[in-house]
Scaffold this motif. Structure first.
Motif, PDB file in Angstrom:
ATOM      1  N   LEU A   1       0.826  -1.209   0.000  1.00 25.65           N
ATOM      2  CA  LEU A   1       0.000   0.000   0.000  1.00 25.65           C
ATOM      3  C   LEU A   1       0.859   1.258   0.000  1.00 25.65           C
ATOM      4  O   LEU A   1       0.515   2.260  -0.630  1.00 25.65           O
ATOM      5  CB  LEU A   1      -0.925   0.001   1.215  1.00 25.65           C
ATOM      6  CG  LEU A   1      -2.039  -1.049   1.231  1.00 25.65           C
ATOM      7  CD1 LEU A   1      -2.779  -1.004   2.569  1.00 25.65           C
ATOM      8  CD2 LEU A   1      -3.016  -0.840   0.086  1.00 25.65           C
TER       9      LEU A   1
ATOM     10  N   GLU B   1       1.883   1.910  -3.420  1.00 28.00           N
ATOM     11  CA  GLU B   1       0.771   2.441  -4.197  1.00 28.00           C
ATOM     12  C   GLU B   1       0.370   3.846  -3.748  1.00 28.00           C
ATOM     13  O   GLU B   1      -0.349   4.553  -4.466  1.00 28.00           O
ATOM     14  CB  GLU B   1      -0.451   1.518  -4.075  1.00 28.00           C
ATOM     15  CG  GLU B   1      -0.235   0.112  -4.599  1.00 28.00           C
ATOM     16  CD  GLU B   1       0.064   0.095  -6.083  1.00 28.00           C
ATOM     17  OE1 GLU B   1      -0.738   0.662  -6.858  1.00 28.00           O
ATOM     18  OE2 GLU B   1       1.106  -0.475  -6.468  1.00 28.00           O
TER      19      GLU B   1
ATOM     20  N   HIS C   1      -1.433   4.422  -0.912  1.00 25.68           N
ATOM     21  CA  HIS C   1      -2.807   4.290  -0.453  1.00 25.68           C
ATOM     22  C   HIS C   1      -2.870   3.942   1.039  1.00 25.68           C
ATOM     23  O   HIS C   1      -3.000   2.764   1.404  1.00 25.68           O
ATOM     24  CB  HIS C   1      -3.529   3.198  -1.249  1.00 25.68           C
ATOM     25  CG  HIS C   1      -3.784   3.563  -2.670  1.00 25.68           C
ATOM     26  ND1 HIS C   1      -4.176   2.637  -3.621  1.00 25.68           N
ATOM     27  CD2 HIS C   1      -3.708   4.750  -3.314  1.00 25.68           C
ATOM     28  CE1 HIS C   1      -4.321   3.245  -4.782  1.00 25.68           C
ATOM     29  NE2 HIS C   1      -4.046   4.533  -4.618  1.00 25.68           N
TER      30      HIS C   1
ATOM     31  N   PRO D   1      -6.770   1.477   2.103  1.00 29.49           N
ATOM     32  CA  PRO D   1      -6.733   0.412   1.091  1.00 29.49           C
ATOM     33  C   PRO D   1      -8.019   0.353   0.274  1.00 29.49           C
ATOM     34  O   PRO D   1      -9.121   0.429   0.830  1.00 29.49           O
ATOM     35  CB  PRO D   1      -6.545  -0.852   1.922  1.00 29.49           C
ATOM     36  CG  PRO D   1      -7.058  -0.509   3.276  1.00 29.49           C
ATOM     37  CD  PRO D   1      -6.784   0.948   3.471  1.00 29.49           C
TER      38      PRO D   1
ATOM     39  N   ASP E   1      -6.877  -2.608  -4.543  1.00 32.78           N
ATOM     40  CA  ASP E   1      -5.590  -2.945  -3.931  1.00 32.78           C
ATOM     41  C   ASP E   1      -5.597  -4.386  -3.421  1.00 32.78           C
ATOM     42  O   ASP E   1      -4.602  -5.113  -3.578  1.00 32.78           O
ATOM     43  CB  ASP E   1      -5.288  -1.998  -2.767  1.00 32.78           C
ATOM     44  CG  ASP E   1      -4.988  -0.584  -3.230  1.00 32.78           C
ATOM     45  OD1 ASP E   1      -4.397  -0.419  -4.313  1.00 32.78           O
ATOM     46  OD2 ASP E   1      -5.341   0.361  -2.490  1.00 32.78           O
TER      47      ASP E   1
ATOM     48  N   TYR F   1      -2.997  -7.078  -4.978  1.00 33.86           N
ATOM     49  CA  TYR F   1      -2.032  -7.699  -4.075  1.00 33.86           C
ATOM     50  C   TYR F   1      -2.243  -9.207  -3.987  1.00 33.86           C
ATOM     51  O   TYR F   1      -1.292  -9.992  -4.068  1.00 33.86           O
ATOM     52  CB  TYR F   1      -2.143  -7.068  -2.691  1.00 33.86           C
ATOM     53  CG  TYR F   1      -1.220  -7.686  -1.667  1.00 33.86           C
ATOM     54  CD1 TYR F   1       0.139  -7.390  -1.662  1.00 33.86           C
ATOM     55  CD2 TYR F   1      -1.712  -8.562  -0.703  1.00 33.86           C
ATOM     56  CE1 TYR F   1       0.987  -7.956  -0.724  1.00 33.86           C
ATOM     57  CE2 TYR F   1      -0.874  -9.129   0.242  1.00 33.86           C
ATOM     58  CZ  TYR F   1       0.482  -8.826   0.222  1.00 33.86           C
ATOM     59  OH  TYR F   1       1.317  -9.394   1.149  1.00 33.86           O
TER      60      TYR F   1
END
Length: 265
Positions: free
Chosen positions: A143, A146, A148, A151, A155, A159
């Motif tokens: 995360l 990303e 983020h 989440p 995501d 993942y």
């Protein structure tokens, strides 16, 4: 902990057993029919084509869309396979056909837990047997990459697809929700009292801070643990009548969470 243990005994055979392999019976567009026991709506997998006794390849994603327990028939929704993100490798263009093989719940032996604190996390992972638990620190690192700190459902999909994780457990509102980690479809739920302690956001992890992107969905810090996950579960399971009744019983029939459902009473 006892409630979680009892829950795991009841649900283990259906959700954590060996992968289910069965041939496609019919294919019509983006739908295929199969016959197999113990399937639940939302279970994910893929379609495999065997070229000979030693060569085969995955040609499509599959998700259980409908089930008929009376004859063990199920309808799969078929979509483009996204488990291989390496664009430099060649890929074939094949459409599923009868006799191709559907493999469902292939990676249900690996799971991720979203819990409000460490004691609750430990209680869940120790009470459900025969699971390879992926530590939330790994997910928090993803995360952060990303950007983020909140989440997103996408995501979880990305993942879990990249790391072959089949199941997602989310502890919220004194309930342990079991979801398919790729489709975010609710597979089961059971009463489960979390261990005492403050709720960590976005979930229990040893990662001190999840990096935030400059802008975009998911880039803001999550304000409160429980409301967010309850809302995401509702939004992505809006036609699940059992979930609707569970929320109504827990939060009253005037709860704003019920507005996310497409249920006619």
């Amino acid at each position: 902990m006892m409630r979680i243990w009892l829950y795991s005994l009841i649900s283990f055979s259906a959700l954590c057993a060996s992968p289910i392999s069965t041939p496609l019976l019919t294919v019509e567009g983006e739908r295929a029919a199969i016959e197999a026991p113990n399937l639940r709506v939302g279970m994910s997998g893929f379609i495999v084509r065997k070229f000979d006794t030693t060569h085969s390849t995955i040609i499509a994603n599959a998700r259980v869309e409908q089930t008929n327990p009376s004859n063990n028939r199920a309808i799969l929704q078929i979509s483009k396979y996204d488990g291989l993100s390496q664009s430099a490798l060649p890929s074939g263009i094949w459409s599923p056909k009868p006799s191709d093989e559907a493999i469902i719940a292939y990676d249900y032996g690996r799971a991720l837990v979203i819990a409000p604190n460490e004691d609750t996390y430990e209680s869940i992972t120790k009470s459900i047997p025969n699971i390879e638990w992926i530590h939330p620190d790994n997910y928090a690192t993803f995360l952060s990459h990303e950007g983020h700190p909140t989440p997103l459902v996408q995501d979880f999909h990305d993942y879990c697809t990249a790391n072959s994780i089949g199941l997602l457990y989310i502890q919220s509102a004194q309930t342990l929700f079991t979801l398919d980690c790729k489709s975010f479809t609710l597979l089961d739920s059971a009463p489960s009292i979390p261990k005492k302690g403050s709720a960590q956001t976005p979930f229990f992890t040893h990662v001190p801070k999840i990096r935030a992107a400059w802008w975009g969905t998911g880039s803001s810090q999550l304000g409160s643990y429980e409301p967010y996950y309850l809302e995401q579960i509702a939004l992505n399971n809006s036609t699940n009548h059992n979930l609707y009744e569970l929320y109504k019983a827990k939060f009253s029939d005037k709860s704003a969470l019920l507005h996310h459902f497409q249920i006619k009473e």
